[in-house]
Design an enzyme around this catalytic site. Structure first.
Site, PDB file in Angstrom:
ATOM      1  N   HIS A   1       3.845   3.784  12.927  1.00 27.39           N
ATOM      2  CA  HIS A   1       4.016   4.034  11.590  1.00 27.39           C
ATOM      3  C   HIS A   1       5.031   4.829  11.240  1.00 27.39           C
ATOM      4  O   HIS A   1       4.818   6.023  11.514  1.00 27.39           O
ATOM      5  CB  HIS A   1       2.715   4.161  10.685  1.00 27.39           C
ATOM      6  CG  HIS A   1       2.834   4.372   9.321  1.00 27.39           C
ATOM      7  ND1 HIS A   1       2.524   3.348   8.526  1.00 27.39           N
ATOM      8  CD2 HIS A   1       3.432   5.298   8.469  1.00 27.39           C
ATOM      9  CE1 HIS A   1       2.787   3.772   7.120  1.00 27.39           C
ATOM     10  NE2 HIS A   1       3.241   4.994   7.154  1.00 27.39           N
TER      11      HIS A   1
ATOM     12  N   ARG B   1       0.800  -1.317   0.006  1.00 25.26           N
ATOM     13  CA  ARG B   1       0.111  -0.067  -0.069  1.00 25.26           C
ATOM     14  C   ARG B   1       0.776   1.522  -0.013  1.00 25.26           C
ATOM     15  O   ARG B   1       1.060   1.991  -1.015  1.00 25.26           O
ATOM     16  CB  ARG B   1      -1.130  -0.117   1.300  1.00 25.26           C
ATOM     17  CG  ARG B   1      -2.023   1.173   0.972  1.00 25.26           C
ATOM     18  CD  ARG B   1      -1.786   2.326   1.558  1.00 25.26           C
ATOM     19  NE  ARG B   1      -1.333   2.563   3.064  1.00 25.26           N
ATOM     20  CZ  ARG B   1      -0.681   3.583   3.410  1.00 25.26           C
ATOM     21  NH1 ARG B   1      -0.415   4.702   2.758  1.00 25.26           N
ATOM     22  NH2 ARG B   1      -0.267   3.433   4.469  1.00 25.26           N
ATOM     23  N   ASP B   2       1.605   1.473   1.195  1.00 24.56           N
ATOM     24  CA  ASP B   2       2.263   2.736   1.207  1.00 24.56           C
ATOM     25  C   ASP B   2       3.451   2.981   0.193  1.00 24.56           C
ATOM     26  O   ASP B   2       3.815   3.915  -0.401  1.00 24.56           O
ATOM     27  CB  ASP B   2       2.945   2.782   2.394  1.00 24.56           C
ATOM     28  CG  ASP B   2       3.064   4.133   3.098  1.00 24.56           C
ATOM     29  OD1 ASP B   2       3.078   5.182   2.247  1.00 24.56           O
ATOM     30  OD2 ASP B   2       3.241   4.442   4.309  1.00 24.56           O
TER      31      ASP B   2
ATOM     32  N   CYS C   1      11.737   8.402  -0.636  1.00 22.93           N
ATOM     33  CA  CYS C   1      11.221   9.771  -0.217  1.00 22.93           C
ATOM     34  C   CYS C   1      11.454  10.909  -0.978  1.00 22.93           C
ATOM     35  O   CYS C   1      12.658  10.994  -1.499  1.00 22.93           O
ATOM     36  CB  CYS C   1      11.845   9.914   1.234  1.00 22.93           C
ATOM     37  SG  CYS C   1      11.380  11.450   1.757  1.00 22.93           S
TER      38      CYS C   1
ATOM     39  N   HIS D   1       8.692   6.582   9.248  1.00 25.39           N
ATOM     40  CA  HIS D   1       9.295   6.659   8.211  1.00 25.39           C
ATOM     41  C   HIS D   1      10.841   6.840   8.309  1.00 25.39           C
ATOM     42  O   HIS D   1      10.904   7.511   9.359  1.00 25.39           O
ATOM     43  CB  HIS D   1       8.764   7.780   7.001  1.00 25.39           C
ATOM     44  CG  HIS D   1       7.517   7.509   6.463  1.00 25.39           C
ATOM     45  ND1 HIS D   1       7.250   7.658   5.302  1.00 25.39           N
ATOM     46  CD2 HIS D   1       6.456   6.687   6.837  1.00 25.39           C
ATOM     47  CE1 HIS D   1       6.089   7.340   4.657  1.00 25.39           C
ATOM     48  NE2 HIS D   1       5.473   6.659   5.759  1.00 25.39           N
TER      49      HIS D   1
ATOM     50  N   ASN E   1       9.262   4.287   4.053  1.00 26.17           N
ATOM     51  CA  ASN E   1       8.912   3.481   5.518  1.00 26.17           C
ATOM     52  C   ASN E   1      10.118   2.943   5.885  1.00 26.17           C
ATOM     53  O   ASN E   1      11.147   2.818   4.932  1.00 26.17           O
ATOM     54  CB  ASN E   1       7.880   2.617   5.073  1.00 26.17           C
ATOM     55  CG  ASN E   1       6.444   2.959   4.596  1.00 26.17           C
ATOM     56  OD1 ASN E   1       6.241   3.020   3.377  1.00 26.17           O
ATOM     57  ND2 ASN E   1       5.794   3.454   5.582  1.00 26.17           N
TER      58      ASN E   1
HETATM   59 ZN    ZN Z   1       3.517   5.943   5.487  1.00 23.11          ZN
END
Ligand code: ZN
Length: 315
Positions: A210, A13-14, A243, A212, A252
């Protein structure tokens, strides 16, 4: 097999939503199957958003259908609104997360909704979930994004994060988690905010972190989380997605590095790290040209490495 820490994979997903390449459905299925076989027990497999907005995740319903066939796997999805939650329920997701940006500016830009509107949406989703027979009800998480800072608003007051965490619980979420969407968090802030939010929402209602790795503090922030008894961390295989603000930095935190950190500290994840490392090939082949990150995959496992998770048949 008992575990100490839940590693929740969010790459499908991310990671995938952050890259231009569209991973074919069959590759997503292979990725998810291979990671589940390596012992990953929770995977966020997609997001129910209009295909026009995120064509990378347009096949989420099919991905959920496949992931549901994998024994022992919790199939999680992200939904921005009630319509997404309806699709998630129809597909049979085990866990639904609605993100609420603590930065209202970010919320307006991201989902074009104010906090009041997002909380209304949350109440509607909670009511929908309650209408499902208890045995089939997915878990409903509120994800407080930009909780540690925002690229549009700058610093985010901790009191605001706490307030919105409580508001999400009152709106019907089962639990709330904290997301460092922008990679602004530092370890002292992680300890402080986790402690405050957990005190406000209740011991059992804190979902996890969560994180990063935008500024390289991802694993330091994990350690800070461990020190205040956080037991669930999101991460992405190969830090897929990168990123946009920091070339060379993963988005992440990297699942392989996270599992190495935890297992080498004696914390059981239930994940076979060698098998996990082998999953990278599937991802690399499916989205050629996309960079994969991670120190452990580059360096390999140390000679004589003793993971906390021992293979069942090795004991
Ligand atoms: Zn994220």
């Amino acid at each position: 097999m008992p575990i100490d820490i839940l590693v929740s994979e969010v790459g499908p997903r991310d990671g995938l939503q952050s890259i231009d390449s569209i991973m074919p459905l069959e590759a997503k299925k292979s990725w998810i199957s291979a990671e589940a076989a390596a012992g990953v027990s929770e995977i966020e497999v997609g997001s129910f958003v209009p295909a026009k907005l995120l064509p990378q995740l347009a096949d989420t319903a099919e991905v959920v259908a496949h992931a549901r066939t994998l024994p022992g796997l919790t199939v999680a999805v992200l939904v921005p609104n009630l319509r997404g939650a309806q699709a998630a329920l129809a597909a049979g997701a085990h866990k639904i997360t609605i993100p609420l940006s603590v930065s209202e500016t970010h919320s307006l830009k991201n989902v074009r909704r104010t906090h009041v509107q997002m909380l209304e949406e949350t109440r509607a989703i909670a009511a929908l979930i309650r209408s499902v027979p208890a045995a089939n009800r997915p878990k409903f998480e509120g994800g407080l994004s930009t909780a540690f800072g925002c690229t549009l608003e700058g610093p985010i007051p901790a009191d605001r994060v706490v307030e919105l965490g409580v508001a999400l619980m009152e709106a019907g979420c089962d639990e709330v988690g904290l997301s460092d969407t922008t990679g602004y968090a530092n370890p002292a802030q992680v300890k402080d905010l986790v402690t405050r939010v957990r005190a406000a929402v209740g011991e059992g209602a804190f979902a996890g972190l969560h994180l990063h790795n935008t500024r390289g503090l991802g694993l330091a922030n994990v350690l800070a989380g461990l020190e205040v008894d956080v037991t669930t961390f999101d991460s992405s295989l190969g830090g897929l997605g990168g990123c946009p603000f920091a070339p060379g930095a993963s988005g992440n935190i990297v699942t392989e590095d996270l599992v190495f950190l935890l297992e080498s500290m004696g914390l059981r994840t239930g994940i076979d790290l060698s098998r996990l490392l082998a999953v990278r090939r599937i991802v690399a082949e499916a989205v050629p040209g996309e960079e994969l990150y991670g120190f452990t995959p580059d360096a390999g496992l140390p000679l004589g490495f003793q993971p906390a998770t021992q293979e069942v048949d090795a004991a």
